[in-house]
Design a protein around this motif. Structure first.
Motif, short mmCIF file in Angstrom:
data_model
loop_
_atom_site.label_atom_id
_atom_site.label_comp_id
_atom_site.label_asym_id
_atom_site.label_seq_id
_atom_site.Cartn_x
_atom_site.Cartn_y
_atom_site.Cartn_z
N LEU A 190 39.02 33.99 44.63
CA LEU A 190 38.38 35.29 44.71
C LEU A 190 38.13 35.86 43.32
CD1 LEU A 190 37.19 37.23 46.69
CD2 LEU A 190 39.41 38.35 46.89
N SER A 191 39.06 35.62 42.40
CA SER A 191 38.86 36.05 41.02
C SER A 191 37.59 35.41 40.46
CB SER A 191 40.07 35.66 40.16
OG SER A 191 39.84 35.93 38.80
N GLU A 192 37.39 34.13 40.72
CA GLU A 192 36.20 33.43 40.24
C GLU A 192 34.93 33.98 40.90
OE1 GLU A 192 38.49 29.12 39.61
OE2 GLU A 192 37.18 29.46 41.33
N ALA A 193 34.97 34.16 42.22
CA ALA A 193 33.77 34.58 42.95
C ALA A 193 33.40 36.03 42.67
CB ALA A 193 33.98 34.37 44.45
N LEU A 194 34.37 36.88 42.40
CA LEU A 194 34.09 38.28 42.09
C LEU A 194 33.45 38.45 40.71
CD1 LEU A 194 37.22 40.18 43.48
CD2 LEU A 194 34.85 40.40 44.27
N GLY A 195 33.41 37.37 39.94
CA GLY A 195 32.76 37.44 38.63
C GLY A 195 31.30 37.81 38.71
N ALA A 196 30.69 37.64 39.88
CA ALA A 196 29.28 38.04 40.06
C ALA A 196 29.11 39.55 40.10
CB ALA A 196 28.74 37.42 41.36
N TYR A 197 30.24 40.27 40.19
CA TYR A 197 30.18 41.72 40.37
C TYR A 197 30.71 42.49 39.15
CZ TYR A 197 29.30 40.20 45.09
OH TYR A 197 28.75 39.58 46.19
N GLY A 198 31.21 41.78 38.15
CA GLY A 198 31.71 42.44 36.95
C GLY A 198 32.65 41.53 36.19
N ALA A 199 33.12 42.00 35.05
CA ALA A 199 34.08 41.24 34.25
C ALA A 199 35.45 41.33 34.91
CB ALA A 199 34.14 41.79 32.83
N ILE A 200 36.11 40.19 35.10
CA ILE A 200 37.39 40.15 35.79
C ILE A 200 38.54 40.19 34.80
CG2 ILE A 200 38.82 38.89 37.43
CD1 ILE A 200 36.17 39.88 38.57
N ARG A 201 39.51 41.04 35.07
CA ARG A 201 40.75 41.08 34.30
C ARG A 201 41.88 40.72 35.25
NH1 ARG A 201 37.42 41.05 31.13
NH2 ARG A 201 36.92 42.52 29.46
N ASP A 202 42.43 39.52 35.07
CA ASP A 202 43.51 39.04 35.94
C ASP A 202 44.85 39.54 35.44
OD1 ASP A 202 41.86 37.54 37.70
OD2 ASP A 202 41.73 35.94 36.20
N LEU A 203 45.55 40.31 36.27
CA LEU A 203 46.91 40.76 35.97
C LEU A 203 47.82 40.00 36.93
CD1 LEU A 203 46.20 44.60 35.74
CD2 LEU A 203 46.19 42.93 33.89
N VAL A 204 48.22 38.80 36.53
CA VAL A 204 48.85 37.89 37.48
C VAL A 204 50.17 37.34 36.94
CG1 VAL A 204 46.62 37.24 38.46
CG2 VAL A 204 47.58 35.88 36.59
N LEU A 205 50.97 36.85 37.87
CA LEU A 205 52.26 36.23 37.53
C LEU A 205 52.18 34.74 37.84
CD1 LEU A 205 55.25 36.34 36.75
CD2 LEU A 205 55.77 36.93 39.12
N PRO A 206 52.07 33.88 36.84
CA PRO A 206 51.99 32.44 37.10
C PRO A 206 53.28 31.90 37.70
CG PRO A 206 51.23 32.98 34.88
CD PRO A 206 51.92 34.20 35.41
N GLY A 207 53.14 30.85 38.49
CA GLY A 207 54.31 30.15 38.99
C GLY A 207 54.90 29.26 37.93
N ARG A 208 55.91 28.49 38.33
CA ARG A 208 56.56 27.59 37.37
C ARG A 208 55.85 26.24 37.30
NH1 ARG A 208 62.88 28.43 38.91
NH2 ARG A 208 62.05 28.62 41.02
#
Length: 351
Positions: A27-45
């Motif tokens: 969804l982060s990738e696909a929402l790029g069509a609607y604006g600049a994406i800023r991911d505030l995420v917690l990566p797994g191990r």
């Protein structure tokens, strides 16, 4: 590209593996069509497991602070699961909270943890009354409403799964794919349906054992346990199986299938899907097109459905697979999920 900035907040992110991680990334990738994406995420191990509790708590506090300080900088913010609803309180601008199933159903397990979690969600509902909830199925939406969330919109999920090339020949083995937990029904099928099928029909199981009783069912001589498979191997299994079974059942803990992504993946890969008419699977299967919905726990209905599929001619089977693939590709795409989510957030695609 417009000057819009969209924040995406998720505690479920690779290298951890799972449906919610896939949802957040795609969804982060696909929402790029609607604006600049800023991911505030917690990566797994690195080994693919979830982050530690300490890492989760630290990330939660820091991300909440970042959202508070960034008020006015985000045009829209998507909070990717119900457990982290406080992020929606902290965020400014248009916002929405995603609901997947487990993140609203956990309280149904009962016990102290379950009761506390239900209280946590009800508190969230009272503090986020103006925030819409994006649920992945009608079943998930009903659970969200049960906890007090009123503005709930259903947006079914998607898949990137594609049929293998060249198309493999089919065989006489059914396929079950997914975590081996009681509610997904694999053990029930092995014990109650498989013995009543023609002896040359066997079952291949792709997934990891999470429940001891489910693991014991795999000892049947008519079952082959494949373990966890990568997407390429799984697509091949979907397409070559006699049928892909998704036999979810009711369980004492009242847990549900939030959506049922396996049913969508299998149809997109060219598999013939037989799924229980249960919880989120109703939204994951276009009945009679991408699969067939069957009464959960009905031994005779499941036996008859498998025998009907086994009797298909090669031509009829190919026709059914082609219709299923095309319908799944048209309906269950990430572009459609992004478009519908962007609409909830009040965004339009950049010209």
């Amino acid at each position: 590209m417009t000057g819009r900035v969209i924040g995406l907040v998720s505690r479920k992110w690779p290298p951890a593996m799972g449906g919610m991680e896939t949802y957040a990334v795609r969804l982060s990738e696909a929402l790029g069509a609607y604006g600049a994406i800023r991911d505030l995420v917690l990566p797994g191990r690195a080994n693919g497991s979830p982050p530690t509790t300490l890492a989760l708590l630290s990330w939660g506090l820091l991300t909440t602070l970042r959202l508070l300080l960034a008020r006015g900088r985000f045009d829209a913010v998507l909070i990717c699961d119900m457990a982290i609803w406080p992020m929606a309180v902290a965020a400014g601008g248009r916002k929405a909270i995603a609901a997947h199933g487990t993140d609203v159903a956990f309280g149904r397990r009962g016990g102290v943890r379950g009761r506390l979690y239900s209280w946590w969600l009800r508190l969230g509902a009272s503090l986020t009354r103006d925030v819409p909830v994006v649920a992945n199925s009608q079943a998930t939406a009903a659970l969200a409403r049960d906890h007090g969330f009123s503005d709930v919109i259903v947006i079914s999920l998607a898949t990137d799964m594609r049929p293998p090339a060249p198309a493999p020949a089919s065989h006489r083995s059914l396929l079950f794919a997914g975590r081996l937990v009681a509610r997904k029904g694999c053990g029930w099928f092995i014990r109650n349906v498989l013995p009543h099928l023609p002896e040359d029909v066997t079952l291949r199981v792709a997934g990891t054992v999470w429940d001891e009783a489910e693991g014991e069912a795999l000892a049947s001589p008519r079952v082959m346990h494949l373990g966890a498979l990568d997407s390429e191997a799984l697509a091949l299994e979907y397409a070559s199986a006699l049928a892909v079974i998704v036999p979810n059942i009711d369980v004492e803990t009242a847990e549900i299938e939030g959506f049922g992504l396996v049913a969508v993946e299998a149809a997109a890969a060219g598999g013939i899907v037989l799924a229980a008419e249960h919880s989120g699977l109703v939204d994951a299967v276009i009945d009679g097109v991408t699969g067939h919905l069957l009464p959960p726990g009905d031994i005779d209905a499941w036996r008859a459905a498998v025998i009907e599929v086994a009797a298909l001619t090669a031509e009829d089977r190919g026709t059914r697979q082609s219709v299923s693939r095309k319908a799944a590709a048209a309906r269950f795409s990430w572009g459609r999920v992004a478009e519908e989510t962007a609409e909830v957030l009040g965004l339009k695609a950049a010209p």
